[in-house]
Enzyme design. Structure first.
Site, PDB file in Angstrom:
ATOM      1  N   ARG A   1      -4.127   0.609  -2.429  1.00 39.47           N
ATOM      2  CA  ARG A   1      -3.509  -0.720  -2.378  1.00 39.47           C
ATOM      3  C   ARG A   1      -2.847  -1.068  -3.695  1.00 39.47           C
ATOM      4  O   ARG A   1      -3.312  -0.666  -4.758  1.00 39.47           O
ATOM      5  CB  ARG A   1      -4.557  -1.772  -1.997  1.00 39.47           C
TER       6      ARG A   1
ATOM      7  N   HIS B   1       0.165   5.773   0.801  1.00 33.51           N
ATOM      8  CA  HIS B   1      -0.756   6.791   1.300  1.00 33.51           C
ATOM      9  C   HIS B   1      -0.547   8.097   0.542  1.00 33.51           C
ATOM     10  O   HIS B   1       0.583   8.432   0.169  1.00 33.51           O
ATOM     11  CB  HIS B   1      -0.560   7.005   2.797  1.00 33.51           C
TER      12      HIS B   1
ATOM     13  N   GLN C   1       0.817  -1.215   0.000  1.00 35.42           N
ATOM     14  CA  GLN C   1       0.000   0.000   0.000  1.00 35.42           C
ATOM     15  C   GLN C   1       0.847   1.258   0.000  1.00 35.42           C
ATOM     16  O   GLN C   1       2.048   1.238   0.262  1.00 35.42           O
ATOM     17  CB  GLN C   1      -0.930   0.005   1.208  1.00 35.42           C
TER      18      GLN C   1
ATOM     19  N   GLU D   1       2.893   7.999   8.684  1.00 35.63           N
ATOM     20  CA  GLU D   1       2.817   7.121   9.849  1.00 35.63           C
ATOM     21  C   GLU D   1       4.208   6.675  10.284  1.00 35.63           C
ATOM     22  O   GLU D   1       5.204   6.915   9.607  1.00 35.63           O
ATOM     23  CB  GLU D   1       1.950   5.902   9.542  1.00 35.63           C
TER      24      GLU D   1
ATOM     25  N   HIS E   1       4.764   0.266   0.853  1.00 32.12           N
ATOM     26  CA  HIS E   1       5.196  -0.541   1.992  1.00 32.12           C
ATOM     27  C   HIS E   1       4.180  -1.633   2.288  1.00 32.12           C
ATOM     28  O   HIS E   1       3.037  -1.606   1.819  1.00 32.12           O
ATOM     29  CB  HIS E   1       5.391   0.340   3.232  1.00 32.12           C
TER      30      HIS E   1
END
Length: 421
Positions: free
Chosen positions: A295, A104, A102, A139, A276
């Protein structure tokens, strides 16, 4: 200060025992993948209010509590910077099987994508929905156990060396070399590295019979004993991923990425555009409060290839390791290059001096060992192992104390914004 009741996400890839074992409670019997601690509207924590002691319910969704007085709960600086919502989300994550490959989006991509899907009337619960909210999702992950992951593109030359090794293994064994593999070698030999990475990724993410056949040939050779040379971790990962997702494009895409192993106490951060996948392990995950995920494989879920390609940063990166900063006050803080959050690890031996929380705005905290006492000018709150709490900005400063009579160390993790206090 409010003790919290949190939502457990039972995704199929989750461990059945790791989160329960960490927090000292019985396992549910099913997969326990993520414990969400925060105010994301999809699964907000419940704040236990004073009325709970009177048996009058006394539980309020954390996003509703914050909305009742954002300045009090978040602080003026946080509201001005991030709006009237908690800007971060803390999770305990336990991967027994690999998560999807995935990426972001950036904040600009998230806002544009969310507005576009809202205008088109795409149901927010639809499987083909890409953007669940208008926020980005940088994140970090802090390993509590040995933690395995794929993280960002490595240099094209390194990936080419692995694919060349596979071609040579097939040739030595007298096996047919799938046409896809020489084409990947050509892609990865381009002098423009971003173009090389993009070409190889696009060839693989297209999927189809060529990719499935090449994956099957590679895995068959490896299972039959083809030498792995110095590529043991990467090629073992290929075999393992194919067991869960046979023929999936993500199996060979994994060879384009950094294969990392974190020891307990190590951390990495993941900016927008970083491809990642978490493979196995237990960790503390912190992110901007968003659920936006594009994804790229290792999943039966929807994969929007055109949107995915717009989101990926096609550049080789080193492993984005994140080391602790130890302050003059004895605080152990992990500060990724994002303003939405910073993570503080607190460890207190019995009788140790209290440690102040590095709180800039609101904070949340969870105890994973022993017990702690939170002390602020407005009151105190004792938390046992497995318990968590929300600390409004107006409650600061908060000190963390060891509990009288403790026989072992207490360990807790706290998250506040990355702004300077």
């Amino acid at each position: 200060m409010y003790e919290l009741e949190n939502v457990l996400r039972p995704y199929a890839w989750g461990s059945t025992t790791a989160i329960a074992g960490l927090l000292g409670r019985p396992a549910s019997g099913g997969p326990e993948a993520e414990l969400w601690i925060g105010a994301h509207p999809d699964s907000p924590s419940l704040a236990v209010t004073a009325a709970a002691a009177d048996g009058d319910g006394g539980r309020l969704a954390l996003d509703e509590l914050i909305a009742s007085d954002p300045e009090h709960h978040l602080g003026g600086d946080s509201v001005a910077r991030f709006g009237p919502r908690l800007p971060f989300l803390l999770k305990v994550l336990a991967a027994e099987r690999p998560l999807s490959l995935q990426v972001h989006p950036t904040l600009e991509q998230a806002r544009a994508g969310f507005a576009r899907e809202e205008a088109a009337g795409v149901d927010r619960a639809a499987t083909e929905r890409n953007y669940k909210d208008d926020n980005h999702k940088p994140e970090m992950i802090f390993a509590l156990t040995p933690f395995e992951a794929l993280c960002g593109f490595r240099p094209a030359a390194e990936s080419r060396a692995v694919f060349l090794h596979l071609v040579q293994c097939l040739e030595v064994a007298g096996l047919d070399v799938p046409a896809l593999l020489p084409r990947l070698l050509e892609d990865l030999a381009r002098s423009d590295e971003p173009a090389a990475l993009r070409a190889a990724f696009e060839r693989l993410i297209a999927g189809g019979e060529d990719v499935a056949a090449a994956t099957a040939a590679v895995v068959a050779a490896l299972v039959s004993g083809a030498p792995m040379a110095s590529h043991g971790a990467e090629l073992t990962t290929v075999v393992n991923l194919n067991q869960d997702y046979p023929g999936d494009p993500g199996v060979l895409i994994s060879l384009l990425l950094n294969r990392i192993s974190l020891a307990p106490g190590e951390a990495v951060y993941l900016p927008a555009g970083n491809v990642h996948a978490y493979l196995h392990g237990l960790g503390i995950e912190v992110m901007a409060s968003s659920d936006n995920v594009l994804r790229g494989g290792l999943t039966p879920k929807f994969v929007d290839v055109p949107e995915l390609l717009k989101t990926i940063a096609f550049e080789a990166v080193g492993v984005p390791a994140l080391s602790a900063e130890t302050t003059m006050l004895g605080q152990e803080i992990y500060r990724p290059p994002f303003q939405e959050f910073a993570l503080q690890r607190v460890e207190l031996r019995p009788g140790a001096e209290p440690v102040p929380l590095a709180q800039a705005g609101a904070a949340v905290i969870i105890v994973v060992s022993g017990a702690i006492l939170l002390d602020s000018p407005k009151g105190d709150l004792q938390l046992e192992r497995g318990a968590s709490a929300f600390l409004p900005a107006a409650e600061a400063p908060v000190n963390v104390h060891s509990v009288a009579g403790a026989t072992g160390p207490a360990v807790a993790f706290a998250v506040s914004t990355g702004m300077k206090a």
